[in-house]
Design a protein around this motif. Sequence first.
Motif, short mmCIF file in Angstrom:
data_model
loop_
_atom_site.label_atom_id
_atom_site.label_comp_id
_atom_site.label_asym_id
_atom_site.label_seq_id
_atom_site.Cartn_x
_atom_site.Cartn_y
_atom_site.Cartn_z
N ALA A 35 0.84 -1.19 0.00
CA ALA A 35 0.00 0.00 0.00
C ALA A 35 0.88 1.25 0.00
CB ALA A 35 -0.91 0.01 1.23
N TYR A 37 0.70 5.51 1.08
CA TYR A 37 0.00 6.53 1.84
C TYR A 37 0.63 7.89 1.58
CZ TYR A 37 -1.54 2.43 4.47
OH TYR A 37 -2.05 1.21 4.81
N ALA A 44 -2.86 12.80 9.78
CA ALA A 44 -2.69 11.36 9.71
C ALA A 44 -2.42 10.95 8.26
CB ALA A 44 -3.96 10.66 10.21
N LEU A 47 -4.70 6.80 2.84
CA LEU A 47 -4.49 5.69 1.91
C LEU A 47 -4.67 6.14 0.48
CD1 LEU A 47 -4.15 2.57 1.44
CD2 LEU A 47 -6.66 2.45 1.55
N PHE A 88 4.56 7.23 1.96
CA PHE A 88 5.08 6.01 2.59
C PHE A 88 4.52 4.79 1.87
CE2 PHE A 88 7.05 7.76 6.34
CZ PHE A 88 6.33 8.91 6.65
N GLN A 90 3.87 0.56 2.46
CA GLN A 90 3.65 -0.38 3.57
C GLN A 90 3.36 -1.75 3.00
OE1 GLN A 90 -0.25 -0.54 5.08
NE2 GLN A 90 0.29 -2.41 6.17
N TYR A 92 1.79 -5.53 3.73
CA TYR A 92 0.90 -6.23 4.66
C TYR A 92 0.77 -7.70 4.28
CZ TYR A 92 -2.52 -4.87 0.99
OH TYR A 92 -3.17 -4.65 -0.21
N LEU A 97 3.79 -5.99 10.05
CA LEU A 97 3.57 -5.02 8.99
C LEU A 97 4.71 -4.00 9.08
CD1 LEU A 97 -0.26 -4.29 9.47
CD2 LEU A 97 0.86 -6.20 8.31
N PHE A 99 6.69 -0.38 7.23
CA PHE A 99 6.59 0.80 6.38
C PHE A 99 7.96 1.17 5.86
CE2 PHE A 99 2.29 2.34 7.26
CZ PHE A 99 1.97 1.67 8.45
N GLY A 101 10.69 4.23 4.80
CA GLY A 101 11.10 5.43 5.50
C GLY A 101 10.50 6.72 4.97
N VAL B 38 -0.40 2.36 15.15
CA VAL B 38 0.82 2.78 14.45
C VAL B 38 1.34 4.03 15.14
CG1 VAL B 38 1.75 3.62 12.25
CG2 VAL B 38 -0.02 1.84 12.26
N GLN B 40 4.37 7.27 15.39
CA GLN B 40 5.29 8.07 14.60
C GLN B 40 6.03 9.02 15.53
OE1 GLN B 40 3.49 10.63 11.55
NE2 GLN B 40 5.21 10.16 10.21
N GLY B 45 9.44 8.07 10.67
CA GLY B 45 8.48 7.31 9.87
C GLY B 45 7.43 6.64 10.73
N LEU B 46 6.72 5.71 10.11
CA LEU B 46 5.61 5.03 10.75
C LEU B 46 6.04 3.65 11.23
CD1 LEU B 46 3.06 5.96 7.95
CD2 LEU B 46 3.13 6.96 10.24
N TRP B 48 4.43 0.06 12.97
CA TRP B 48 3.27 -0.74 13.38
C TRP B 48 3.56 -1.38 14.73
CZ3 TRP B 48 2.62 -6.30 13.59
CH2 TRP B 48 1.29 -6.73 13.73
N TYR B 96 -1.36 6.54 16.41
CA TYR B 96 -2.54 6.49 15.57
C TYR B 96 -3.23 5.14 15.70
CZ TYR B 96 -0.60 10.46 12.88
OH TYR B 96 -0.09 11.67 12.48
N TYR B 110 -4.10 -3.49 5.04
CA TYR B 110 -3.75 -2.09 4.81
C TYR B 110 -4.73 -1.26 5.63
CZ TYR B 110 -7.54 -2.35 1.36
OH TYR B 110 -8.75 -2.56 0.74
N MET B 111 -4.47 0.03 5.75
CA MET B 111 -5.26 0.87 6.65
C MET B 111 -6.00 1.95 5.89
SD MET B 111 -1.97 0.75 8.85
CE MET B 111 -1.36 -0.87 9.24
N ASP B 112 -7.33 1.86 5.88
CA ASP B 112 -8.09 2.75 5.03
C ASP B 112 -8.71 3.95 5.75
OD1 ASP B 112 -11.41 1.30 4.63
OD2 ASP B 112 -10.04 1.22 6.34
N TRP B 114 -8.09 6.41 9.29
CA TRP B 114 -7.16 6.70 10.38
C TRP B 114 -7.79 7.67 11.38
CZ3 TRP B 114 -1.66 5.43 10.40
CH2 TRP B 114 -1.27 4.62 9.33
N GLY B 115 -7.45 7.49 12.65
CA GLY B 115 -7.76 8.50 13.64
C GLY B 115 -6.83 9.69 13.47
N LYS B 116 -7.11 10.77 14.17
CA LYS B 116 -6.29 11.98 14.04
C LYS B 116 -4.97 11.90 14.79
CE LYS B 116 -10.08 15.29 13.31
NZ LYS B 116 -9.89 15.31 11.86
#
Lengths: 108, 124
Positions: A35, A37, A44, A47, A88, A90, A92, A97, A99, A101, B38, B40, B45-46, B48, B96, B110-112, B114-116
């Motif tokens: 994926a 992003y 946030a 996607l 980014f 990712q 899955y 999982l 990501f 950099g 997730v 940050q 970066g992010l 999990w 997040y 995958y993540m469709d 997201w919270g703030k």
Amino acid sequence: EIVLTQSPGTLSLSPGERATLSCRASQSVSANFLAWYQQKPGQAPRLLIYGASSRATGIPDTFSGSGSGTDFTLTISRLEPEDFAVYFCQQYGSSPLTFGGGTKVEMK
Amino acid sequence: QVQLVQSGAEVKKPGSSVKVSCKASGDTFSSTYSIAWVRQAPGQGLEWMGGFIPIFGVANYAQDFQGRATITADKSTTTVYMELSSLRSEDTAVYYCARGLGIGVGVLHYMDVWGKGTSVTVSS
């Protein structure tokens, strides 16, 4: 663990230009479960692409994803001012999982 | 419209714990979605941390967080919680929650949505 390496780290382009972002995996991503992003400062992630090439709901067709196995690409065919952000990838396909950099697309 | 509403910012001392909540609307708890956590770190970066599978009521963790993170849920309020213990300065980050989607039930998603995000600062 699959390590995702994104390149370049920063891409300096002008509006209207084409952006090509790379994501390389340390081993093959199962079923191309990759994926992409977009993230803007203070927000946030959003996607864009899943399954390597399927656009998420509401994503314009200027965004496209391609690739398989270990090499994936996100292409923005024509940059709009709102597209300048960090991107980014990712995977899955396997746990954990992971990501990449990130690639920052900045205005030239 | 699915929404994930997270709890507010926290400031914690090293060695303490933090518990962040994520309230989900829609049919997230009755379908095959997962809820991922997730984080940050500033300018980074992010990462999990793990995920919760509402339909089974179980969580799966990244190895780096096994034993230190606990993900639970309250089905009656469709809220997922992530508790992180033994906090250190390196845990300072935005945390997040995100809805996971994919083929099958599990955390390989995958993540469709997201919270703030919830800012957690660990400082003495």
